[in-house]
Motif scaffolding. Structure first.
Motif, PDB file in Angstrom:
ATOM      1  N   TYR A   1       5.467  -8.937   3.270  1.00  0.00           N
ATOM      2  CA  TYR A   1       4.556 -10.079   3.403  1.00  0.00           C
ATOM      3  C   TYR A   1       4.110 -10.353   4.837  1.00  0.00           C
ATOM      4  CZ  TYR A   1       5.458 -11.096  -1.450  1.00  0.00           C
ATOM      5  OH  TYR A   1       5.531 -11.006  -2.816  1.00  0.00           O
ATOM      6  N   ARG A   2       4.990 -10.182   5.793  1.00  0.00           N
ATOM      7  CA  ARG A   2       4.624 -10.505   7.177  1.00  0.00           C
ATOM      8  C   ARG A   2       4.014  -9.306   7.893  1.00  0.00           C
ATOM      9  NH1 ARG A   2       8.120 -11.074  12.113  1.00  0.00           N
ATOM     10  NH2 ARG A   2       6.744 -12.031  13.627  1.00  0.00           N
ATOM     11  N   ASP A   3       4.693  -8.161   7.791  1.00  0.00           N
ATOM     12  CA  ASP A   3       4.245  -6.974   8.523  1.00  0.00           C
ATOM     13  C   ASP A   3       3.209  -6.151   7.761  1.00  0.00           C
ATOM     14  OD1 ASP A   3       6.181  -7.742  10.378  1.00  0.00           O
ATOM     15  OD2 ASP A   3       7.675  -6.338   9.598  1.00  0.00           O
ATOM     16  N   ARG A   4       3.075  -6.408   6.461  1.00  0.00           N
ATOM     17  CA  ARG A   4       2.137  -5.686   5.597  1.00  0.00           C
ATOM     18  C   ARG A   4       2.439  -4.184   5.527  1.00  0.00           C
ATOM     19  NH1 ARG A   4       0.497  -9.934   2.966  1.00  0.00           N
ATOM     20  NH2 ARG A   4      -0.824 -11.340   4.116  1.00  0.00           N
ATOM     21  N   HIS A   5       3.736  -3.823   5.619  1.00  0.00           N
ATOM     22  CA  HIS A   5       4.142  -2.431   5.449  1.00  0.00           C
ATOM     23  C   HIS A   5       4.332  -2.155   3.961  1.00  0.00           C
ATOM     24  CE1 HIS A   5       6.083  -2.522   9.718  1.00  0.00           C
ATOM     25  NE2 HIS A   5       4.789  -2.376   9.772  1.00  0.00           N
ATOM     26  N   ASP A   6       4.372  -0.891   3.603  1.00  0.00           N
ATOM     27  CA  ASP A   6       4.525  -0.516   2.202  1.00  0.00           C
ATOM     28  C   ASP A   6       5.984  -0.267   1.800  1.00  0.00           C
ATOM     29  OD1 ASP A   6       4.980   1.826   3.552  1.00  0.00           O
ATOM     30  OD2 ASP A   6       3.572   3.024   2.385  1.00  0.00           O
ATOM     31  N   THR A   7       6.929  -0.753   2.593  1.00  0.00           N
ATOM     32  CA  THR A   7       8.351  -0.512   2.346  1.00  0.00           C
ATOM     33  C   THR A   7       8.782  -0.941   0.949  1.00  0.00           C
ATOM     34  OG1 THR A   7       8.746  -0.897   4.694  1.00  0.00           O
ATOM     35  CG2 THR A   7      10.665  -0.934   3.262  1.00  0.00           C
ATOM     36  N   LEU A   8       8.457  -2.145   0.561  1.00  0.00           N
ATOM     37  CA  LEU A   8       8.862  -2.665  -0.753  1.00  0.00           C
ATOM     38  C   LEU A   8       8.125  -1.939  -1.880  1.00  0.00           C
ATOM     39  CD1 LEU A   8      10.473  -4.715  -2.409  1.00  0.00           C
ATOM     40  CD2 LEU A   8       8.617  -6.336  -2.072  1.00  0.00           C
ATOM     41  N   VAL A   9       6.859  -1.685  -1.700  1.00  0.00           N
ATOM     42  CA  VAL A   9       6.055  -1.019  -2.733  1.00  0.00           C
ATOM     43  C   VAL A   9       6.611   0.378  -3.014  1.00  0.00           C
ATOM     44  CG1 VAL A   9       3.745  -0.153  -3.302  1.00  0.00           C
ATOM     45  CG2 VAL A   9       4.014  -2.363  -2.168  1.00  0.00           C
ATOM     46  N   ARG A  10       7.057   1.069  -1.974  1.00  0.00           N
ATOM     47  CA  ARG A  10       7.597   2.417  -2.160  1.00  0.00           C
ATOM     48  C   ARG A  10       8.884   2.404  -2.979  1.00  0.00           C
ATOM     49  NH1 ARG A  10       7.786   5.287   3.575  1.00  0.00           N
ATOM     50  NH2 ARG A  10       9.032   3.448   3.959  1.00  0.00           N
ATOM     51  N   MET A  11       9.621   1.282  -2.957  1.00  0.00           N
ATOM     52  CA  MET A  11      10.846   1.196  -3.745  1.00  0.00           C
ATOM     53  C   MET A  11      10.567   0.690  -5.157  1.00  0.00           C
ATOM     54  SD  MET A  11      13.932   1.948  -4.083  1.00  0.00           S
ATOM     55  CE  MET A  11      14.378   2.622  -2.512  1.00  0.00           C
ATOM     56  N   LEU A  12       9.324   0.336  -5.428  1.00  0.00           N
ATOM     57  CA  LEU A  12       8.939  -0.116  -6.766  1.00  0.00           C
ATOM     58  C   LEU A  12       8.167   0.940  -7.545  1.00  0.00           C
ATOM     59  CD1 LEU A  12       7.844  -3.753  -5.882  1.00  0.00           C
ATOM     60  CD2 LEU A  12       9.923  -3.060  -7.075  1.00  0.00           C
ATOM     61  N   HIS A  13       7.403   1.781  -6.842  1.00  0.00           N
ATOM     62  CA  HIS A  13       6.527   2.749  -7.508  1.00  0.00           C
ATOM     63  C   HIS A  13       6.639   4.120  -6.852  1.00  0.00           C
ATOM     64  CE1 HIS A  13       4.612  -0.625  -9.505  1.00  0.00           C
ATOM     65  NE2 HIS A  13       4.396  -1.174  -8.335  1.00  0.00           N
ATOM     66  N   SER A  14       7.057   5.109  -7.626  1.00  0.00           N
ATOM     67  CA  SER A  14       7.122   6.463  -7.065  1.00  0.00           C
ATOM     68  C   SER A  14       5.726   7.047  -6.888  1.00  0.00           C
ATOM     69  CB  SER A  14       7.957   7.377  -7.964  1.00  0.00           C
ATOM     70  OG  SER A  14       7.307   7.591  -9.195  1.00  0.00           O
ATOM     71  N   ARG A  15       4.763   6.581  -7.664  1.00  0.00           N
ATOM     72  CA  ARG A  15       3.407   7.117  -7.541  1.00  0.00           C
ATOM     73  C   ARG A  15       2.818   6.803  -6.172  1.00  0.00           C
ATOM     74  NH1 ARG A  15       2.812   2.842 -11.216  1.00  0.00           N
ATOM     75  NH2 ARG A  15       1.600   1.140 -10.385  1.00  0.00           N
TER      76      ARG A  15
ATOM     77  N   GLY B   1       7.550   8.707   0.314  1.00  0.00           N
ATOM     78  CA  GLY B   1       8.090   7.695  -0.594  1.00  0.00           C
ATOM     79  C   GLY B   1       9.288   8.180  -1.383  1.00  0.00           C
ATOM     80  N   TRP B   2       9.877   7.246  -2.105  1.00  0.00           N
ATOM     81  CA  TRP B   2      11.061   7.511  -2.919  1.00  0.00           C
ATOM     82  C   TRP B   2      10.642   8.070  -4.269  1.00  0.00           C
ATOM     83  CZ3 TRP B   2      15.282   7.280  -0.150  1.00  0.00           C
ATOM     84  CH2 TRP B   2      15.338   6.424   0.944  1.00  0.00           C
ATOM     85  N   GLY B   3      11.437   8.984  -4.814  1.00  0.00           N
ATOM     86  CA  GLY B   3      11.203   9.528  -6.138  1.00  0.00           C
ATOM     87  C   GLY B   3      11.776   8.608  -7.206  1.00  0.00           C
ATOM     88  N   ILE B   4      11.445   8.898  -8.446  1.00  0.00           N
ATOM     89  CA  ILE B   4      11.882   8.072  -9.571  1.00  0.00           C
ATOM     90  C   ILE B   4      13.396   7.967  -9.644  1.00  0.00           C
ATOM     91  CG2 ILE B   4      11.988   8.001 -12.104  1.00  0.00           C
ATOM     92  CD1 ILE B   4       9.145   9.021 -12.154  1.00  0.00           C
ATOM     93  N   VAL B   5      14.105   9.066  -9.416  1.00  0.00           N
ATOM     94  CA  VAL B   5      15.566   9.048  -9.518  1.00  0.00           C
ATOM     95  C   VAL B   5      16.156   8.091  -8.481  1.00  0.00           C
ATOM     96  CG1 VAL B   5      17.676  10.425  -9.325  1.00  0.00           C
ATOM     97  CG2 VAL B   5      15.678  11.357 -10.516  1.00  0.00           C
ATOM     98  N   SER B   6      15.713   8.179  -7.247  1.00  0.00           N
ATOM     99  CA  SER B   6      16.226   7.282  -6.195  1.00  0.00           C
ATOM    100  C   SER B   6      15.889   5.830  -6.481  1.00  0.00           C
ATOM    101  CB  SER B   6      15.662   7.682  -4.831  1.00  0.00           C
ATOM    102  OG  SER B   6      16.178   8.932  -4.438  1.00  0.00           O
ATOM    103  N   ILE B   7      14.684   5.591  -6.962  1.00  0.00           N
ATOM    104  CA  ILE B   7      14.275   4.213  -7.283  1.00  0.00           C
ATOM    105  C   ILE B   7      15.141   3.659  -8.412  1.00  0.00           C
ATOM    106  CG2 ILE B   7      12.413   2.808  -8.252  1.00  0.00           C
ATOM    107  CD1 ILE B   7      10.448   4.649  -6.706  1.00  0.00           C
TER     108      ILE B   7
END
Length: 189
Positions: free
Chosen positions: A165-179, A8-14
């Motif tokens: 929403y369609r593929d149920r991947h965590d792509t969007l979530v990873r750009m919202l939360h570094s945790r 996932g992405w870190g806080i700085v990248s997000i």
């Protein structure tokens, strides 16, 4: 937490991503709006001053973003090989358009040899000026580059929503939360 991982992405990248996105959308809206102002409007000189000042800060932020991103690992992308290729090419195109739009804006503003005052805090010097038709050519590149960037950014956002929403991947979530990156949420192929 601060740096990217393969998960996932870190806080700085997000933070750099979302600040850039909001600033670039704001600059596009401001730029479009200010082109319709007439000479007697109270914002006629003030809107371009804000546009140039914010634009220079975003250019510096974009350069910092590129420098931060280069040594960082990129999280693994979900999806087919073709989707991953398009995602990679789309990201490269977004970075190229951001730099093209920001640098062409700089060239418009420095065409007559004057530096750009950034909110009165500091002045970005005119390193390139007095080229033939500099302001006009840079203005054309700036406008069409900004339009292309907004279209590509909209496609980027739609792709993120499709993956979420369609593929149920965590792509969007990873750009919202570094945790999410630390929890080990492995993308689905």
């Amino acid at each position: 937490m601060w740096r990217n991982t393969h998960r996932g992405w870190g806080i700085v990248s997000i933070a750099l991503h979302w600040i850039s996105a909001l600033a670039l959308i704001g600059l596009f809206v401001l730029g479009w709006w200010m082109t319709g102002l007439d000479y007697y409007d109270s914002w006629y000189n003030l809107a371009p001053w804000w546009h140039r000042s914010i634009g220079m800060l975003v250019l510096l932020l974009t350069l910092a973003r590129v420098l931060w991103r280069l040594p960082q690992p990129a999280p693994a992308l979900p999806g087919s090989r073709l989707e991953r290729l398009f995602a990679h090419l789309g990201h490269l195109a977004l970075y190229a358009l951001m730099l093209l739009v920001l640098i062409s804006g700089y060239l418009i503003s420095t065409a007559e040899g004057d530096g750009i005052s950034v909110f009165g805090w500091f002045t970005v010097p005119a390193l390139v000026s007095d080229l033939p038709d500099q302001a006009s050519l840079a203005g054309t590149i700036h406008w069409y580059g900004a339009l292309a960037m907004m279209v590509l950014a909209a496609g980027h956002a739609l792709a993120a929503l499709k993956h979420h929403y369609r593929d149920r991947h965590d792509t969007l979530v990873r750009m919202l939360h570094s945790r999410h990156a630390r929890r080990g949420g492995t993308p689905q192929p």
